[in-house]
Enzyme design. Structure first.
Site, PDB file in Angstrom:
ATOM      1  N   THR A   1     -31.721 106.230  34.274  1.00 20.88           N
ATOM      2  CA  THR A   1     -32.678 106.134  33.168  1.00 20.88           C
ATOM      3  C   THR A   1     -31.987 105.757  31.865  1.00 20.88           C
ATOM      4  O   THR A   1     -30.764 105.861  31.737  1.00 20.88           O
ATOM      5  CB  THR A   1     -33.402 107.481  32.942  1.00 20.88           C
ATOM      6  OG1 THR A   1     -32.439 108.442  32.505  1.00 20.88           O
ATOM      7  CG2 THR A   1     -34.069 107.967  34.213  1.00 20.88           C
ATOM      8  N   CYS A   2     -32.790 105.366  30.878  1.00 15.43           N
ATOM      9  CA  CYS A   2     -32.266 104.971  29.572  1.00 15.43           C
ATOM     10  C   CYS A   2     -32.144 106.180  28.659  1.00 15.43           C
ATOM     11  O   CYS A   2     -32.529 106.134  27.485  1.00 15.43           O
ATOM     12  CB  CYS A   2     -33.172 103.918  28.934  1.00 15.43           C
ATOM     13  SG  CYS A   2     -33.295 102.456  29.943  1.00 15.43           S
ATOM     14  N   ASP A   3     -31.666 107.280  29.184  1.00 16.22           N
ATOM     15  CA  ASP A   3     -31.420 108.463  28.369  1.00 16.22           C
ATOM     16  C   ASP A   3     -29.935 108.768  28.489  1.00 16.22           C
ATOM     17  O   ASP A   3     -29.413 108.886  29.597  1.00 16.22           O
ATOM     18  CB  ASP A   3     -32.257 109.641  28.885  1.00 16.22           C
ATOM     19  CG  ASP A   3     -32.164 110.846  27.959  1.00 16.22           C
ATOM     20  OD1 ASP A   3     -31.021 111.187  27.545  1.00 16.22           O
ATOM     21  OD2 ASP A   3     -33.199 111.432  27.645  1.00 16.22           O
TER      22      ASP A   3
ATOM     23  N   ASN B   1     -39.445 107.533  32.374  1.00 14.51           N
ATOM     24  CA  ASN B   1     -38.932 106.163  32.351  1.00 14.51           C
ATOM     25  C   ASN B   1     -39.488 105.310  33.505  1.00 14.51           C
ATOM     26  O   ASN B   1     -38.899 104.330  33.921  1.00 14.51           O
ATOM     27  CB  ASN B   1     -37.404 106.180  32.437  1.00 14.51           C
ATOM     28  CG  ASN B   1     -36.726 105.392  31.333  1.00 14.51           C
ATOM     29  OD1 ASN B   1     -35.522 105.260  31.335  1.00 14.51           O
ATOM     30  ND2 ASN B   1     -37.474 104.875  30.375  1.00 14.51           N
TER      31      ASN B   1
END
Ligand SMILES: *Cc1c(COP(=O)(O)O)cnc(C)c1O
Length: 412
Positions: A354-356, A397
């Protein structure tokens, strides 16, 4: 294929030899076809073996499976047939246990924080065991019982006062959020006695507790600082709930269930003599962890600079896809990769998709994975049957929740 345990640092060097490989049934399932990853596959035979083994190791203790570890109906259903009871924490978990065929009298509502209407919900379905650690919570329980005085007799209700435990020796401690100190526990239990309730104490020595002696320490506290003063005040402790903590098999080796059973039984005999209180335990992780394997795909292998010693390996499962117990790198799953056992290996950082930026699984602790590892490779995370499906986000996401397959029991 190799199961990796050779990470930097001496603590893990022995792990490969102690870790059980996936069962033949799981291997066969994985070989059948290439399925969309990530997914968890659980061998129910292993859960049944674990249940029977722990039940045999703790013969005088009633086992309440902590449903949150993995609430799949496939698991709850046969545990009912095995005679297992259930530790539940919400109306949702009560419903799941009852739907699986459990009787309400086999449920313990182990969450110390319950809305009044959730206590009513449980009482009205016949649940009679409740944990608490505060006066306000006891008042809620007492109030609900009074409002149903025609149908509920207070001594039928067992209230378990949760005491603080420091969680030392545990890889996933639960220390500060739950429980009260012993002086408050005595006071709360005397109040509970005034309500006419049956009295108990509960504790949790911390999840993935690798020291069987932790239970003796907590039981000593219960005997000396709660049971004794209660007796002086004229009250008997009816039950002790020793909680969970029994370990799964991850990178670091763990004692056997028999080690835990012996340590606990010896402490009970010594501290409580021939007529001990009713004994309960709430195993979660131990029953399901080793029964499951997550298969995941490598999305990308990258270096941040040409000088970097290590590679970043991004998998299609991460913190939000079910691996929340990698927070703080608390739980270290054995990892199996393709490529020959004697292939060159090197250190990696392992991260989720994910983009975290929090979605990093292992960075401090450097797993050693094959240099040949590449996008598209399938990787297995071993002993992932506990606390994975339940921690997987619904759609963070845009990633779907963790898929799961349950291999049915073989006979008998
Ligand atoms: C989560 C939980 C358990 C299970 O703990 P494990 O360490 O997985 O065995 C038991 N009791 C309570 C109250 C819990 O919250």
């Amino acid at each position: 294929m190799s199961i990796t345990a050779s990470a930097v640092g001496p603590a893990t060097s022995a792990a490969a030899s102690t870790h059980p490989a996936p069962t033949a049934r799981i291997e066969a399932f994985l070989e059948q076809e290439r399925r969309e990853t990530p997914f968890l596959v659980v061998d129910l035979d292993v859960v049944r073996d674990r249940y029977r083994r722990l039940d045999a190791a703790l013969p005088t203790t009633e086992l309440f499976y902590a449903v949150k570890a993995n609430p799949a109906p496939e698991i709850l259903g046969f545990l009912v047939d095995e005679g297992c009871r259930f530790d539940v924490a919400s109306p949702g978990e009560i419903d799941m246990a009852l739907a699986a065929g459990a009787r309400p009298s086999q449920l313990s509502y182990g969450n110390t924080m319950k809305k009044r209407r959730d206590i009513e919900y449980a009482m009205d379905r016949g649940v009679r065991i409740f944990s608490f650690d505060a006066m306000e919570e006891l008042a809620k329980i007492a109030d609900v019982v009074k409002s149903r005085s025609g149908s509920i007799d207070p001594p039928e209700v067992l209230v378990l006062c949760r005491i603080l435990c420091d969680g030392a020796g545990a890889d996933w401690p639960l220390s500060r959020k739950f429980g009260c100190d012993v002086d408050q526990a005595v006071e709360l239990l005397i109040n509970a006695a005034d309500e006419g309730f049956s009295l108990g104490v509960c504790f949790h020595v911390g999840s993935q507790q690798r020291n069987p002696g932790a239970y003796r320490a907590a039981l000593t506290t219960v005997a000396e600082q709660i049971s004794a003063p209660l007796a002086e005040a004229g009250h008997r402790l009816d039950a002790i709930n020793i909680g969970g903590g029994f370990p799964g098999t991850y990178l670091a080796g763990v004692p056997s269930p028999e080690d835990y059973g012996a340590a606990i039984q010896a402490a009970i005999d010594e501290l409580f003599g021939p007529n001990p209180p009713r004994l309960m335990a709430e195993p979660g992780r131990y029953l399901v962890a080793d029964a499951g394997v997550i298969q995941t795909e490598v999305v990308l292998v990258a270096r941040k600079s040409i000088h970097d010693q290590h590679r970043w390996v991004y998998l299609d499962v991460g913190l939000f896809g079910g691996l929340a117990e990698c927070l703080g790198e608390a739980i270290k799953y054995p990892i199996r990769t393709p490529h020959a056992d004697d292939a060159a290996i090197g250190p990696v950082v392992i991260a989720g998709p994910t983009c975290d930026s929090a979605d990093v699984l292992y960075e401090e602790f450097k797993y050693q994975l094959p240099m040949a590892l590449a996008a598209g490779d399938l990787v297995e995370l071993i002993s992932t049957g506990a606390y994975t499906t339940t921690y997987s986000a619904v759609a963070f996401n845009g990633f779907p929740p963790l898929r799961a397959y349950y291999l049915p029991l073989s006979q008998p």
